[in-house]
Motif scaffolding. Structure first.
Motif, PDB file in Angstrom:
ATOM      1  N   PRO A   3      91.609 -31.705 -24.255  1.00  0.00           N
ATOM      2  CA  PRO A   3      90.294 -31.596 -23.589  1.00  0.00           C
ATOM      3  C   PRO A   3      90.276 -30.570 -22.462  1.00  0.00           C
ATOM      4  O   PRO A   3      89.232 -30.007 -22.155  1.00  0.00           O
ATOM      5  N   TRP A   4      91.438 -30.338 -21.841  1.00  0.00           N
ATOM      6  CA  TRP A   4      91.477 -29.392 -20.726  1.00  0.00           C
ATOM      7  C   TRP A   4      91.267 -27.954 -21.193  1.00  0.00           C
ATOM      8  O   TRP A   4      90.926 -27.090 -20.382  1.00  0.00           O
ATOM      9  N   LYS A   5      91.491 -27.705 -22.478  1.00  0.00           N
ATOM     10  CA  LYS A   5      91.273 -26.350 -22.990  1.00  0.00           C
ATOM     11  C   LYS A   5      89.788 -25.982 -22.944  1.00  0.00           C
ATOM     12  O   LYS A   5      89.435 -24.800 -22.961  1.00  0.00           O
ATOM     13  N   THR A   6      88.942 -27.005 -22.865  1.00  0.00           N
ATOM     14  CA  THR A   6      87.504 -26.769 -22.732  1.00  0.00           C
ATOM     15  C   THR A   6      87.089 -26.720 -21.262  1.00  0.00           C
ATOM     16  O   THR A   6      86.326 -25.842 -20.847  1.00  0.00           O
ATOM     17  N   THR A   7      87.610 -27.649 -20.465  1.00  0.00           N
ATOM     18  CA  THR A   7      87.229 -27.707 -19.048  1.00  0.00           C
ATOM     19  C   THR A   7      87.952 -26.662 -18.200  1.00  0.00           C
ATOM     20  O   THR A   7      87.438 -26.222 -17.183  1.00  0.00           O
ATOM     21  N   HIS A   8      89.166 -26.283 -18.621  1.00  0.00           N
ATOM     22  CA  HIS A   8      89.975 -25.301 -17.887  1.00  0.00           C
ATOM     23  C   HIS A   8      90.531 -24.269 -18.864  1.00  0.00           C
ATOM     24  O   HIS A   8      91.746 -24.180 -19.074  1.00  0.00           O
ATOM     25  N   PRO A   9      89.662 -23.470 -19.470  1.00  0.00           N
ATOM     26  CA  PRO A   9      90.115 -22.570 -20.549  1.00  0.00           C
ATOM     27  C   PRO A   9      91.088 -21.490 -20.109  1.00  0.00           C
ATOM     28  O   PRO A   9      91.836 -20.968 -20.935  1.00  0.00           O
ATOM     29  N   THR A  10      91.093 -21.118 -18.833  1.00  0.00           N
ATOM     30  CA  THR A  10      91.999 -20.050 -18.386  1.00  0.00           C
ATOM     31  C   THR A  10      93.141 -20.560 -17.511  1.00  0.00           C
ATOM     32  O   THR A  10      93.872 -19.765 -16.917  1.00  0.00           O
ATOM     33  N   ALA A  11      93.307 -21.881 -17.453  1.00  0.00           N
ATOM     34  CA  ALA A  11      94.340 -22.439 -16.564  1.00  0.00           C
ATOM     35  C   ALA A  11      95.736 -21.973 -16.966  1.00  0.00           C
ATOM     36  O   ALA A  11      96.537 -21.565 -16.112  1.00  0.00           O
ATOM     37  N   LEU A  12      96.050 -22.006 -18.248  1.00  0.00           N
ATOM     38  CA  LEU A  12      97.390 -21.629 -18.685  1.00  0.00           C
ATOM     39  C   LEU A  12      97.632 -20.129 -18.553  1.00  0.00           C
ATOM     40  O   LEU A  12      98.743 -19.698 -18.225  1.00  0.00           O
ATOM     41  N   SER A  13      96.608 -19.323 -18.801  1.00  0.00           N
ATOM     42  CA  SER A  13      96.795 -17.879 -18.639  1.00  0.00           C
ATOM     43  C   SER A  13      96.976 -17.525 -17.164  1.00  0.00           C
ATOM     44  O   SER A  13      97.764 -16.630 -16.820  1.00  0.00           O
ATOM     45  N   ASN A  14      96.288 -18.221 -16.278  1.00  0.00           N
ATOM     46  CA  ASN A  14      96.482 -17.987 -14.844  1.00  0.00           C
ATOM     47  C   ASN A  14      97.834 -18.513 -14.374  1.00  0.00           C
ATOM     48  O   ASN A  14      98.464 -17.942 -13.475  1.00  0.00           O
ATOM     49  N   LEU A  15      98.293 -19.601 -14.989  1.00  0.00           N
ATOM     50  CA  LEU A  15      99.644 -20.101 -14.704  1.00  0.00           C
ATOM     51  C   LEU A  15     100.681 -19.050 -15.108  1.00  0.00           C
ATOM     52  O   LEU A  15     101.642 -18.789 -14.371  1.00  0.00           O
ATOM     53  N   ALA A  16     100.478 -18.443 -16.287  1.00  0.00           N
ATOM     54  CA  ALA A  16     101.386 -17.381 -16.742  1.00  0.00           C
ATOM     55  C   ALA A  16     101.334 -16.182 -15.807  1.00  0.00           C
ATOM     56  O   ALA A  16     102.366 -15.536 -15.545  1.00  0.00           O
ATOM     57  N   LEU A  17     100.149 -15.869 -15.282  1.00  0.00           N
ATOM     58  CA  LEU A  17     100.018 -14.765 -14.333  1.00  0.00           C
ATOM     59  C   LEU A  17     100.848 -15.036 -13.081  1.00  0.00           C
ATOM     60  O   LEU A  17     101.571 -14.149 -12.600  1.00  0.00           O
ATOM     61  N   ALA A  18     100.743 -16.240 -12.550  1.00  0.00           N
ATOM     62  CA  ALA A  18     101.529 -16.600 -11.364  1.00  0.00           C
ATOM     63  C   ALA A  18     103.023 -16.522 -11.662  1.00  0.00           C
ATOM     64  O   ALA A  18     103.813 -16.051 -10.832  1.00  0.00           O
ATOM     65  N   HIS A  19     103.404 -16.981 -12.853  1.00  0.00           N
ATOM     66  CA  HIS A  19     104.817 -16.949 -13.253  1.00  0.00           C
ATOM     67  C   HIS A  19     105.342 -15.518 -13.268  1.00  0.00           C
ATOM     68  O   HIS A  19     106.447 -15.233 -12.775  1.00  0.00           O
ATOM     69  N   THR A  20     104.552 -14.595 -13.802  1.00  0.00           N
ATOM     70  CA  THR A  20     104.973 -13.194 -13.883  1.00  0.00           C
ATOM     71  C   THR A  20     105.007 -12.549 -12.505  1.00  0.00           C
ATOM     72  O   THR A  20     105.991 -11.902 -12.127  1.00  0.00           O
ATOM     73  N   CYS A  21     103.943 -12.717 -11.733  1.00  0.00           N
ATOM     74  CA  CYS A  21     103.856 -12.047 -10.435  1.00  0.00           C
ATOM     75  C   CYS A  21     104.932 -12.538  -9.468  1.00  0.00           C
ATOM     76  O   CYS A  21     105.585 -11.729  -8.788  1.00  0.00           O
ATOM     77  N   LEU A  22     105.135 -13.846  -9.391  1.00  0.00           N
ATOM     78  CA  LEU A  22     106.099 -14.383  -8.443  1.00  0.00           C
ATOM     79  C   LEU A  22     107.523 -14.013  -8.806  1.00  0.00           C
ATOM     80  O   LEU A  22     108.421 -14.045  -7.948  1.00  0.00           O
TER      81      LEU A  22
END
Length: 616
Positions: free
Chosen positions: A339-358
């Motif tokens: 269900p979170w893929k609908t309510t938070h569709p970019t959460a995992l991509s933003n998590l990946a962004l933080a992982h890469t940048c940090l």
């Protein structure tokens, strides 16, 4: 046989538990009180709003010290009057029109330094719209506040409602960038829209992404030091650069790309450009931060969207508070519910962004994923570099905290790997000794300490390369060998260089999952331990009564008992405690139950006899 608990001990324990309950309530009210919701239609004078935002962050002395270490304090020259007044002698008549000079009260040096930084640093900010004009006003006001505190934003604008590849998408993206620029300027900020591409698609020339370490993600784009000239120029001029998500392809054509690719390329490129700058500065310039031109090293990554933080399985969909990317990144992906893929569709991509940048940013850096409704939390994040609420607090307290909502930000740190060791032979004794001695500031009596650990070890949790450790032993009663062994926290240590970077919370959460949190669904983090399987165990430890860390222990323990120069703490097994609380709801609340007398007698007879680990 166990000695019966004396009336004096029970009375002391009862008072202790009562005081602890009141203390927990007071900590809850004091630490988690949140401001009532303000209507977006009510404006507060900007300067007062800014100062209130700083005060609400409630920085500790350690937080302020860390902030000042990065941003410094502006040196103020001592004013010298051009025509100093003549000295007034006792025998001279003082004219009535000369009033005595009354000194104004001086503000706190810490507050003065926070409100008057000298050393400006940079932050990468993703504004992920679409946002209304009113929402943009709130967001950009936060950016201006951060600039006043010394953190200058490099903003990349994204518009989720503009599909990729659609005709007119470039014009729509540039229009959105212009809206952000105008909103910033309405707040009094100087801005510079950067409408040309500053990053290039693909890996850097000569770099093969397939050979790169899997632990350090390679961005989908790159930038060279010369490409950063527009950003550097804007920062030198005191302007906030605002970029569109554009990149140059192999034919040097500018095309719209995912904003995450631009941000990841900038994170890596700005760090490398800053390192190049430092290598070219003369040695004498390195001694004074005031001589530095512009430090391009990003200290923070901020992702502002309508989604906010990453939903957590342990909080029924409310956001994670603090994420240790080194040990939790894959598991968050695995437990991300459909269900979170609908309510938070970019959460995992933003998590990946933080992982890469940090992975490229300094270890002291952090990222925050925040809802547009909570821009003031960016102030607290900058000054304290901590989550809104500590993730190591008791789960029941977190669940009952009304301050935790869907708008609570998620703080992300590069973090450290967590390892659970159950065989003393696998402990690196040299590194463990160094950790304990630096953390406690005392000399370890190594031989008897490790001999006792060999006999009584339950497990040891190690963070990173012995940056922190929790040593847990099994203690038995010499009077009653049939009594259950005590799960005893013998040592909890973190290197001074890692205090304040989240390591303490990472360690305690892992300790919770291995002891008093066992058997509950939110204790299944993959720390190399039991992953939630088993029955919870009471965790017991002691601390000197004058130990400054005791305040932290009081907030995390179920109860405590004073024993002379020591304080005995414990955390009840949460699964059993939940059952007890259900029973007490109908039977009435009692601080010391009959079944607790026996364990208190056991603890108070065994724990004081544990020998010291330190040399006299």
């Amino acid at each position: 046989m166990l000695k019966p608990v004396s009336n004096k001990l029970i009375s002391t324990a009862t008072k202790s538990r009562s005081a602890q309950s009141f203390g927990a309530f007071y900590a809850t009210v004091r630490g988690f009180r949140h401001e009532p919701h303000r209507s977006e239609d009510i404006d507060i004078p900007s300067n007062n709003d800014f100062i209130l935002s700083v005060l609400r962050s409630n920085p500790s002395a350690r937080d302020a010290k860390s902030y000042l270490a990065h941003f410094g304090a502006r040196p103020r020259p001592v004013p010298v009057p051009v025509h100093p007044p003549p000295p007034i002698h006792a025998d001279r008549h003082v004219p009535r029109d000369i009033q005595p000079i009354v000194e104004e009260p001086k503000p706190s040096p810490i507050v003065t330094s926070i409100l008057d930084p000298v050393y400006h640093r940079t932050a990468l900010v993703k504004i992920q719209g679409p946002f209304t004009d009113r929402q943009l006003e709130s967001i950009t006001r936060g950016m201006v506040y951060l600039q006043k505190l010394g953190l200058v934003s490099v903003i990349i604008v994204e518009q989720d409602q503009v599909p990729r590849g659609e005709e007119g998408e470039r014009e729509a993206i540039l229009e959105e960038t212009t809206r952000v620029v105008e909103a910033l300027e309405k707040q009094g900020a100087k801005t510079r829209p950067v409408l040309d591409a500053v990053v290039r698609l693909g890996p850097r020339p000569g770099e093969d992404p397939t050979t790169a370490s899997s632990r350090v993600p390679v961005p989908e784009a790159h930038t060279m030091p010369s490409d950063l000239a527009p950003i550097r120029s804007a920062l030198r001029a005191g302007e906030i650069p605002v970029l569109s998500p554009l990149a140059l392809d192999s034919f040097c054509r500018s095309a719209r790309v995912d904003a995450n690719d631009v941000i990841a390329a900038l994170a890596r490129g700005m760090v490398e450009a800053a390192e190049l700058d430092y290598s070219q500065w003369p040695a004498e310039a390195m001694c004074s931060k005031t001589t530095v031109d512009v430090d391009l090293t990003p200290m923070r990554l901020m992702i502002i969207s309508k989604e906010g933080g990453v939903p957590s399985y342990a909080r029924s969909g409310l956001p994670h508070l603090l994420v240790n990317l080194e040990s939790e990144y894959s598991y968050i992906h695995d437990t991300f519910q459909f269900p979170w893929k609908t309510t938070h569709p970019t959460a995992l991509s933003n998590l990946a962004l933080a992982h890469t940048c940090l992975a490229y940013m300094p270890s002291s850096s952090s990222a925050i994923m925040v809802n547009h409704r909570a821009p003031s939390s960016l102030i607290g994040h900058l000054i304290t570099n901590k989550p809104a609420v500590s993730s190591s607090l008791p789960h029941a307290l977190l669940q009952g905290n009304r301050g935790l909502t869907s708008n609570t930000p998620t703080l992300l740190r590069r973090g450290l790997g967590i390892e659970v060791i159950r065989d003393h032979a696998n402990i690196d004794k040299a590194k463990m000794t160094r950790l304990l001695e630096q953390s406690f500031g005392r000399v370890l009596d190594s031989d008897p300490f490790y001999a006792r650990l060999k006999q009584d070890i339950d497990f040891v949790i190690v963070a990173g390369d012995y940056a922190g450790a929790a040593i847990v032993t099994k203690e038995s009663s010499s009077v009653d060998p049939s009594a259950s062994s005590i799960v005893y926290l013998d040592k909890f240590a973190v290197l001074p260089s890692h205090q304040g970077d989240g390591t303490v919370d990472f360690l305690w959460v892992a300790l919770h999952d291995e002891t008093y949190g066992l058997g509950l669904p939110f204790s299944v983090n993959p720390n190399g331990g039991r992953e939630g399987r088993g029955e919870g165990k009471d965790l017991v430890w002691r601390s000197r009564s004058n130990n400054p860390i005791n305040k932290w222990y009081f907030e995390r323990s179920s109860g405590h008992l004073r024993m002379g120069d020591w304080v005995l703490f414990w955390c009840d097994a949460e699964k059993r405690l939940k059952t007890e609380e259900g029973r007490r709801a109908s039977a009435g609340l009692s601080y010391i139950e009959e079944w607790e007398h026996e364990r208190l007698a056991l603890w108070t007879s065994v724990i004081p006899k544990i020998p010291s680990s330190w040399r006299k």
